[in-house]
Design a protein around this motif. Sequence first.
Motif, PDB file in Angstrom:
ATOM      1  N   GLN A  24     -10.017  29.806  11.947  1.00  0.00           N
ATOM      2  CA  GLN A  24      -9.824  28.725  11.857  1.00  0.00           C
ATOM      3  C   GLN A  24      -9.631  28.524  10.491  1.00  0.00           C
ATOM      4  O   GLN A  24      -8.220  27.955  10.180  1.00  0.00           O
ATOM      5  CB  GLN A  24     -10.548  27.732  12.811  1.00  0.00           C
ATOM      6  N   VAL A  36      -5.435  20.573  13.658  1.00  0.00           N
ATOM      7  CA  VAL A  36      -6.265  20.928  14.829  1.00  0.00           C
ATOM      8  C   VAL A  36      -6.557  19.390  15.655  1.00  0.00           C
ATOM      9  O   VAL A  36      -7.590  18.563  15.284  1.00  0.00           O
ATOM     10  CB  VAL A  36      -7.519  22.092  14.764  1.00  0.00           C
ATOM     11  N   LYS A  38      -7.973  17.726  19.571  1.00  0.00           N
ATOM     12  CA  LYS A  38      -8.740  17.743  20.757  1.00  0.00           C
ATOM     13  C   LYS A  38      -8.278  16.696  21.577  1.00  0.00           C
ATOM     14  O   LYS A  38      -8.249  15.938  21.837  1.00  0.00           O
ATOM     15  CB  LYS A  38     -10.355  17.344  20.969  1.00  0.00           C
ATOM     16  N   ASN A  43      -9.706  21.854  21.896  1.00  0.00           N
ATOM     17  CA  ASN A  43      -9.223  22.613  20.427  1.00  0.00           C
ATOM     18  C   ASN A  43      -7.627  22.506  20.247  1.00  0.00           C
ATOM     19  O   ASN A  43      -7.359  24.043  21.822  1.00  0.00           O
ATOM     20  CB  ASN A  43      -9.681  23.392  19.649  1.00  0.00           C
ATOM     21  N   TRP A  89      -2.594  26.251  22.252  1.00  0.00           N
ATOM     22  CA  TRP A  89      -3.463  26.392  22.766  1.00  0.00           C
ATOM     23  C   TRP A  89      -3.608  27.413  23.858  1.00  0.00           C
ATOM     24  O   TRP A  89      -2.292  27.427  24.967  1.00  0.00           O
ATOM     25  CB  TRP A  89      -4.153  25.044  23.036  1.00  0.00           C
TER      26      TRP A  89
END
Length: 113
Positions: A24, A36, A38, A43, A89
């Motif tokens: 990442q 990034v 959450k 993520n 994602w």
Amino acid sequence: MPALEKEQCEACRADAPTVTPEEQDTLMQELPDWEVIKVDGVNQLRREFRFRNFVQAQAFTNRVADLAEEEGHHPAILLEFGKATVRWWTHKIHGLHRNDFIMAARTDRLFEE
């Protein structure tokens, strides 16, 4: 290695691994305008794209949607006056796969065109 945007996405299985923290970090170096985040413990890659008006933001959103449909990999897109927020994602693995970084790079290319 080819630029991230030129890489091919691979079919993702439910048992595919998410990217490691090290992967990442390396991939994020190619996506300086992304972050990034959450969401509900998952993520995701997120970027806000700014435009002069709603019509430009809508046109960009449609181009991202066309790209997503071509690849069979679909982001969350929030369209507002003068901006579009895109989140990538991989739903099947509840996290980030290399494909998400490839699609983020392709989204950047669409914005630059």
